[in-house]
Design a protein around this motif. Structure first.
Motif, PDB file in Angstrom:
ATOM      1  N   ILE A 146       0.827  -1.210   0.000  1.00  0.00           N
ATOM      2  CA  ILE A 146       0.000   0.000   0.000  1.00  0.00           C
ATOM      3  C   ILE A 146       0.856   1.252   0.000  1.00  0.00           C
ATOM      4  O   ILE A 146       0.585   2.216  -0.710  1.00  0.00           O
ATOM      5  N   VAL A 147       1.908   1.258   0.824  1.00  0.00           N
ATOM      6  CA  VAL A 147       2.804   2.412   0.922  1.00  0.00           C
ATOM      7  C   VAL A 147       4.232   1.975   0.642  1.00  0.00           C
ATOM      8  O   VAL A 147       4.579   0.808   0.800  1.00  0.00           O
ATOM      9  N   GLY A 148       5.057   2.926   0.236  1.00  0.00           N
ATOM     10  CA  GLY A 148       6.467   2.637  -0.008  1.00  0.00           C
ATOM     11  C   GLY A 148       7.311   2.992   1.204  1.00  0.00           C
ATOM     12  O   GLY A 148       6.896   3.756   2.073  1.00  0.00           O
ATOM     13  N   SER A 149       8.524   2.449   1.246  1.00  0.00           N
ATOM     14  CA  SER A 149       9.409   2.767   2.371  1.00  0.00           C
ATOM     15  C   SER A 149      10.857   2.963   1.940  1.00  0.00           C
ATOM     16  O   SER A 149      11.687   3.344   2.744  1.00  0.00           O
ATOM     17  N   GLY A 150      11.143   2.684   0.673  1.00  0.00           N
ATOM     18  CA  GLY A 150      12.541   2.671   0.237  1.00  0.00           C
ATOM     19  C   GLY A 150      13.157   1.327   0.561  1.00  0.00           C
ATOM     20  O   GLY A 150      12.945   0.780   1.644  1.00  0.00           O
ATOM     21  N   GLY A 151      13.907   0.768  -0.371  1.00  0.00           N
ATOM     22  CA  GLY A 151      14.454  -0.571  -0.182  1.00  0.00           C
ATOM     23  C   GLY A 151      13.408  -1.636  -0.441  1.00  0.00           C
ATOM     24  O   GLY A 151      12.235  -1.342  -0.702  1.00  0.00           O
ATOM     25  N   SER A 152      13.825  -2.896  -0.391  1.00  0.00           N
ATOM     26  CA  SER A 152      12.914  -4.050  -0.582  1.00  0.00           C
ATOM     27  C   SER A 152      12.063  -3.900  -1.836  1.00  0.00           C
ATOM     28  O   SER A 152      10.859  -4.159  -1.823  1.00  0.00           O
ATOM     29  N   ALA A 153      12.690  -3.462  -2.925  1.00  0.00           N
ATOM     30  CA  ALA A 153      11.946  -3.135  -4.140  1.00  0.00           C
ATOM     31  C   ALA A 153      11.120  -4.304  -4.671  1.00  0.00           C
ATOM     32  O   ALA A 153       9.939  -4.155  -5.001  1.00  0.00           O
ATOM     33  N   ALA A 154      11.732  -5.469  -4.758  1.00  0.00           N
ATOM     34  CA  ALA A 154      11.028  -6.625  -5.314  1.00  0.00           C
ATOM     35  C   ALA A 154       9.880  -7.062  -4.412  1.00  0.00           C
ATOM     36  O   ALA A 154       8.799  -7.411  -4.888  1.00  0.00           O
ATOM     37  N   TYR A 155      10.119  -7.033  -3.108  1.00  0.00           N
ATOM     38  CA  TYR A 155       9.079  -7.423  -2.147  1.00  0.00           C
ATOM     39  C   TYR A 155       7.884  -6.474  -2.229  1.00  0.00           C
ATOM     40  O   TYR A 155       6.731  -6.906  -2.316  1.00  0.00           O
ATOM     41  N   HIS A 156       8.159  -5.168  -2.225  1.00  0.00           N
ATOM     42  CA  HIS A 156       7.076  -4.193  -2.289  1.00  0.00           C
ATOM     43  C   HIS A 156       6.253  -4.377  -3.567  1.00  0.00           C
ATOM     44  O   HIS A 156       5.024  -4.337  -3.539  1.00  0.00           O
ATOM     45  N   ALA A 157       6.941  -4.567  -4.675  1.00  0.00           N
ATOM     46  CA  ALA A 157       6.247  -4.746  -5.945  1.00  0.00           C
ATOM     47  C   ALA A 157       5.371  -5.993  -5.932  1.00  0.00           C
ATOM     48  O   ALA A 157       4.243  -5.986  -6.426  1.00  0.00           O
ATOM     49  N   SER A 158       5.893  -7.060  -5.347  1.00  0.00           N
ATOM     50  CA  SER A 158       5.118  -8.309  -5.310  1.00  0.00           C
ATOM     51  C   SER A 158       3.859  -8.157  -4.466  1.00  0.00           C
ATOM     52  O   SER A 158       2.800  -8.678  -4.810  1.00  0.00           O
TER      53      SER A 158
END
Length: 246
Positions: A146-158
């Motif tokens: 729902i929100v971004g945090s910076g880092g963990s790009a692949a995890y956030h996208a998934s």
């Protein structure tokens, strides 16, 4: 008690902290369980605990990114219990690299488990739920869907993919009385969290004065899997101690 009496529930990632808690509580609520995970020994331990308390359980070693694996899970579930009433798509993995540090191999591995795995689960469970007159699919996303945090790009996208796939499936299968919802956990104290170097910072950023517990998520999943939520589909149940309320 008996909020899931007579229901057959598949739980993926059942050897882990959240999955094992779901297995324990769902069994107490009367569900017949199919527990899957790639961690065979952990799966056996969780199943033994359920059985010791009188639960009816089938375990299957299962890679959720495998199409053939999903076909096997559904076939064995129906062979053993005759139907599928709920699926908890709980399995997931994480990497914490930013965009430039994320290799294509990392990206594809995360998407294969966290996104493709949920797509395949929906694809192969819905025909059996349709035969039963309906069912409930609960997909575990994240506040990072729902929100971004910076880092963990692949995890956030998934996890963002899980969020929108769920809404699409909810609309597509409403006519079949198959409900599809997401849960978006915040900072939850599980083994996965232990790999996060920013735990204290995340705790400080969470308004509620403690970290989340696996049980906090379990009871949300229990509600969505039960007949108490028969008019709830396509929704996002955020369980994050107020993190995204800011």
């Amino acid at each position: 008690m008996n909020r899931l009496h007579g229901k057959v529930v598949i739980i993926t990632g059942a050897a882990g902290g959240q999955g094992s808690a779901e297995a324990r509580v769902f069994a107490q609520e009367g569900a017949k369980l199919v527990l899957t995970d790639v961690a065979e020994e952990g799966l056996k331990r969780v199943a033994a605990g359920v059985k010791n308390h009188g639960g009816d359980v089938l375990t299957i070693v299962h890679d959720v990114s495998s199409e053939e694996g999903w076909k096997t899970v559904i076939e064995q579930t129906v062979e053993r219990f005759g139907a599928v009433h709920a699926l908890i798509n709980n399995a997931g993995i994480i990497t914490r690299e930013g965009i430039e540090e994320t290799t294509l191999e990392m990206w594809e591995k995360i998407q294969s488990v966290n996104s493709r795995g949920i797509f395949l689960g929906i694809k192969y469970v819905t025909p059996e739920m349709r035969k039963s007159g309906g069912g409930s699919i609960v997909n575990i996303s994240s506040i990072w869907g729902i929100v971004g945090s910076g880092g963990s790009a692949a995890y956030h996208a998934s996890k963002g993919a899980v969020r929108l796939l769920t809404k699409t499936a909810a609309v597509e299968y409403a006519k079949d009385r198959i409900r599809v919802n997401t849960i978006h956990p915040g900072v939850i104290k599980t083994p996965m969290l232990a790999t996060n170097k920013n735990v204290e910072k995340l705790k400080e950023q969470t308004p509620w004065p403690r970290l989340g517990r696996a049980e906090d998520i379990v009871y949300g999943a229990l509600y969505l899997a039960s007949d108490e939520s028969t008019f709830v589909t396509g929704t996002e149940l955020i369980i994050d101690g107020g993190y995204t309320a800011k």
